[in-house]
Design an enzyme around this catalytic site. Structure first.
Site, PDB file in Angstrom:
ATOM      1  CG  ASN A  26     -10.123  16.819   7.560  1.00  0.00           C
ATOM      2  OD1 ASN A  26     -10.244  17.525   6.825  1.00  0.00           O
ATOM      3  ND2 ASN A  26     -10.939  15.751   7.935  1.00  0.00           N
ATOM      4  NE  ARG A 100     -11.771  14.437   4.167  1.00  0.00           N
ATOM      5  CZ  ARG A 100     -13.185  14.869   4.433  1.00  0.00           C
ATOM      6  NH1 ARG A 100     -12.983  15.820   5.398  1.00  0.00           N
ATOM      7  NH2 ARG A 100     -13.934  14.714   3.742  1.00  0.00           N
ATOM      8  CG  HIS A 189     -18.172  10.273   3.012  1.00  0.00           C
ATOM      9  ND1 HIS A 189     -19.584  10.156   3.023  1.00  0.00           N
ATOM     10  CD2 HIS A 189     -17.729  11.168   3.563  1.00  0.00           C
ATOM     11  CE1 HIS A 189     -20.039  11.018   3.765  1.00  0.00           C
ATOM     12  NE2 HIS A 189     -18.944  11.966   4.173  1.00  0.00           N
ATOM     13  NE  ARG A 249     -23.567  18.055   3.227  1.00  0.00           N
ATOM     14  CZ  ARG A 249     -22.498  17.562   3.185  1.00  0.00           C
ATOM     15  NH1 ARG A 249     -22.676  16.435   2.462  1.00  0.00           N
ATOM     16  NH2 ARG A 249     -21.542  17.726   3.853  1.00  0.00           N
ATOM     17  CG  ASP A 291     -26.768  14.305  17.861  1.00  0.00           C
ATOM     18  OD1 ASP A 291     -27.209  13.651  17.796  1.00  0.00           O
ATOM     19  OD2 ASP A 291     -25.844  15.113  18.321  1.00  0.00           O
ATOM     20  NE  ARG A 293     -25.577  11.720  19.784  1.00  0.00           N
ATOM     21  CZ  ARG A 293     -24.180  11.958  19.843  1.00  0.00           C
ATOM     22  NH1 ARG A 293     -23.246  11.083  20.695  1.00  0.00           N
ATOM     23  NH2 ARG A 293     -23.517  12.958  19.000  1.00  0.00           N
ATOM     24  N   GLY A 339     -20.927   7.635  12.624  1.00  0.00           N
ATOM     25  CA  GLY A 339     -21.359   7.714  14.000  1.00  0.00           C
ATOM     26  C   GLY A 339     -23.003   7.214  14.181  1.00  0.00           C
ATOM     27  N   GLY A 341     -24.260   4.635  11.851  1.00  0.00           N
ATOM     28  CA  GLY A 341     -24.060   3.246  11.354  1.00  0.00           C
ATOM     29  C   GLY A 341     -23.279   2.609  12.438  1.00  0.00           C
ATOM     30  CD  GLU A 342     -17.970   4.001  13.383  1.00  0.00           C
ATOM     31  OE1 GLU A 342     -17.743   4.229  14.612  1.00  0.00           O
ATOM     32  OE2 GLU A 342     -17.722   4.411  12.566  1.00  0.00           O
ATOM     33  CD  GLU A 394     -13.309   9.628   6.975  1.00  0.00           C
ATOM     34  OE1 GLU A 394     -13.859   9.569   8.297  1.00  0.00           O
ATOM     35  OE2 GLU A 394     -13.679  10.168   6.250  1.00  0.00           O
TER      36      GLU A 394
HETATM   37  P1  ADP Z   1     -19.165  13.321  10.907  1.00  0.00           P
HETATM   38  O1  ADP Z   1     -19.819  13.010   9.569  1.00  0.00           O
HETATM   39  O2  ADP Z   1     -19.318  14.726  11.259  1.00  0.00           O
HETATM   40  O3  ADP Z   1     -17.918  12.683  11.073  1.00  0.00           O
HETATM   41  P2  ADP Z   1     -20.237  11.393  12.560  1.00  0.00           P
HETATM   42  O4  ADP Z   1     -19.718  10.322  11.869  1.00  0.00           O
HETATM   43  O5  ADP Z   1     -19.387  11.540  14.068  1.00  0.00           O
HETATM   44  O6  ADP Z   1     -20.147  12.703  12.035  1.00  0.00           O
HETATM   45  O7  ADP Z   1     -21.667  11.304  12.985  1.00  0.00           O
HETATM   46  C1  ADP Z   1     -22.701  11.972  13.624  1.00  0.00           C
HETATM   47  C2  ADP Z   1     -23.926  11.537  13.843  1.00  0.00           C
HETATM   48  O8  ADP Z   1     -23.894  10.172  14.634  1.00  0.00           O
HETATM   49  C3  ADP Z   1     -24.938  12.288  14.553  1.00  0.00           C
HETATM   50  O9  ADP Z   1     -26.219  12.246  13.852  1.00  0.00           O
HETATM   51  C4  ADP Z   1     -25.118  11.554  15.826  1.00  0.00           C
HETATM   52  O10 ADP Z   1     -26.349  11.918  16.359  1.00  0.00           O
HETATM   53  C5  ADP Z   1     -24.818  10.147  15.474  1.00  0.00           C
HETATM   54  N1  ADP Z   1     -24.525   9.231  16.561  1.00  0.00           N
HETATM   55  C6  ADP Z   1     -23.262   9.375  17.322  1.00  0.00           C
HETATM   56  N2  ADP Z   1     -23.468   8.478  18.368  1.00  0.00           N
HETATM   57  C7  ADP Z   1     -24.944   8.108  18.316  1.00  0.00           C
HETATM   58  C8  ADP Z   1     -25.588   7.119  19.238  1.00  0.00           C
HETATM   59  N3  ADP Z   1     -25.112   6.543  20.089  1.00  0.00           N
HETATM   60  N4  ADP Z   1     -26.720   6.860  18.867  1.00  0.00           N
HETATM   61  C9  ADP Z   1     -27.473   7.144  17.799  1.00  0.00           C
HETATM   62  N5  ADP Z   1     -26.850   8.180  17.061  1.00  0.00           N
HETATM   63  C10 ADP Z   1     -25.489   8.700  17.109  1.00  0.00           C
END
Ligand code: ADP
Length: 409
Positions: A26, A100, A189, A249, A291, A293, A339, A341-342, A394
């Protein structure tokens, strides 16, 4: 490269690993992510070249037995980074390379083997993805220069959405712009939406008609309506700026915002573009970070803008999912990934609360448990739809599509 099937033994366990691996690349504008994935998808080596273009450029590599390496890239050039990555991985005798590629325009609806024509098309489509497609093309050329005999495949981020009907992909603007300039909705995506929707159908053993709303919520965010394995509508459009509120964004805004800001503040189109892509979303509203978090922590401590950023994020996801459900003849369930959603159970709960008229019932305890890479469902008895958390993969999807395009699977 040798023709024999290489089998490598892990020094610690002695188990055979990385049989007929595919290299997934990628190549971005300032980073290169890579993964070497064995034929049976059970084993992988991953790494990242970051800060490309700067003197601080380096590769962070984890070996098969878990050893971490850091390698500097003097001058930070993409080509040199790729040469070093390929040198690190050469010993594993990869049989194919899957790239990718962000934009496949309307020409590509599935992964294809690279030849001169495909490479030229990837470069030509830079008009639709100026930051990404040139870096993707560079990766293809670097591999070709070192390993001309290894087959390469391009897996497009847009390809999965090529099944969208015109009612979903056209913009209500003069048709010449579509016919002559290809202005339409493409969606992005695609690899992630394809992976999690396929996985959801596989786990639930969905045999009859089934429709999923897949919500990829990471730094970039998008949602897709997938019916019987086909994308019928998605939230991103001509560019990845359309749709949901994201890390930096804005997602949807009034298209007249541009002219208003130009007239009122004298902003140039480039300045507005930078503002909407890099200074908006969770960062723009919270004033703190992109972020989640950091924002969640501040919100818990009473930071009002952080609280509003989370509420807006969830409201906009819920509103979009509700509208995308109109694309589905059958609404089986929602799949959360990415990140956010999981990992953020509270975000999932708030989004579902926005959709309260849908008769959705979820189990709060199960929702709370589904974090940190866990896969599972969390709907409660009597819920109108299923609710799933499925960690996206992915790289695995790209490796799979690469092998399929080459007839290896
Ligand atoms: P990318 O789109 O760059 O691949 P990710 O899928 O890794 O990004 O997602 C990044 C987002 O996921 C960030 O906003 C991060 O704060 C959030 N995130 C990751 N872990 C947690 C968590 N434990 N609790 C809340 N948000 C989280």
């Amino acid at each position: 490269m040798s023709d024999s099937t290489p089998v490598f033994n892990d020094r610690n366990t002695g188990k055979s690993k990385l049989i007929n691996p595919t290299l997934v690349l990628n190549c971005g504008s300032s980073s290169i992510k890579y993964a070497l994935i064995s034929e049976d998808e059970s084993t992988r080596i991953t790494g990242l070249a970051e800060n490309l273009g700067l003197d601080t450029a380096r590769i962070k590599h984890t070996t098969l037995n878990g050893e971490k390496l850091e390698i500097t890239i003097p001058g930070g050039r993409h080509e040199l980074a790729l040469q070093k990555i390929l040198a690190l991985l050469e010993q594993y005798h990869f049989v194919a390379v899957g790239h990718r590629v962000v934009h496949g325009g309307r020409e590509y609806s599935k992964a294809v083997r690279v030849d001169q024509h495909v490479l030229d098309e990837v470069k030509r489509l830079k008009i639709l993805a100026p930051l990404h497609n040139p870096a993707n093309a560079l990766g293809i050329e670097a591999v070709e220069a070192i390993y001309p005999d290894i087959p390469q495949v391009v897996v497009f981020d847009t390809a999965f959405h090529q099944t969208m009907p015109p009612v979903a992909y056209r913009y209500p603007i003069p048709k010449a712009l579509y016919e002559e300039e290809k202005i339409r909705r493409y969606g992005f995506h695609g690899t992630s939406h394809a992976y999690v929707s396929e996985r959801a159908s596989e786990i639930t053993d969905a045999k009859g008609p089934h429709g999923w709303l897949t919500a990829h919520l990471g730094n970039g965010c998008s949602a897709t309506a997938v019916y019987n394995g086909e994308s019928l509508d998605t939230s991103m459009g001509l560019t990845p700026l359309e749709g949901l509120m994201m890390g930096t964004r804005s997602g949807d805004v009034d298209p007249s915002l541009h002219i208003h800001l130009k007239r009122k503040l004298g902003m140039s189109l480039e300045e507005i573009d930078t503002m909407l892509n890099s200074e908006s979303g969770l960062l723009g509203i919270s004033g703190l970070s992109n972020d989640l978090r950091t924002i969640e922590q501040a919100a818990n401590e009473g930071h009002k803008d952080a609280q509003l950023a989370i509420e807006m994020f969830c409201y906009r996801v819920g509103k979009y999912l509700a509208s995308l459900s109109c694309a589905l003849p059958d609404f089986t369930g929602i799949v959360f990934t990415g990140g956010i959603g999981e990992n953020s159970a509270t975000t999932r709960a708030r989004i579902l609360d926005v959709m309260r008229h849908f008769g959705i019932k979820f189990n709060a305890e199960k929702n709370d448990d589904l974090v940190g890479g866990a896969e599972g469902s969390f709907q409660d008895e009597g819920s109108s739809i299923e609710l799933w958390v499925i960690p996206t993969d992915e790289e695995c999807q790209i490796a799979k599509e690469t092998c399929q395009a080459l007839g290896l699977k």
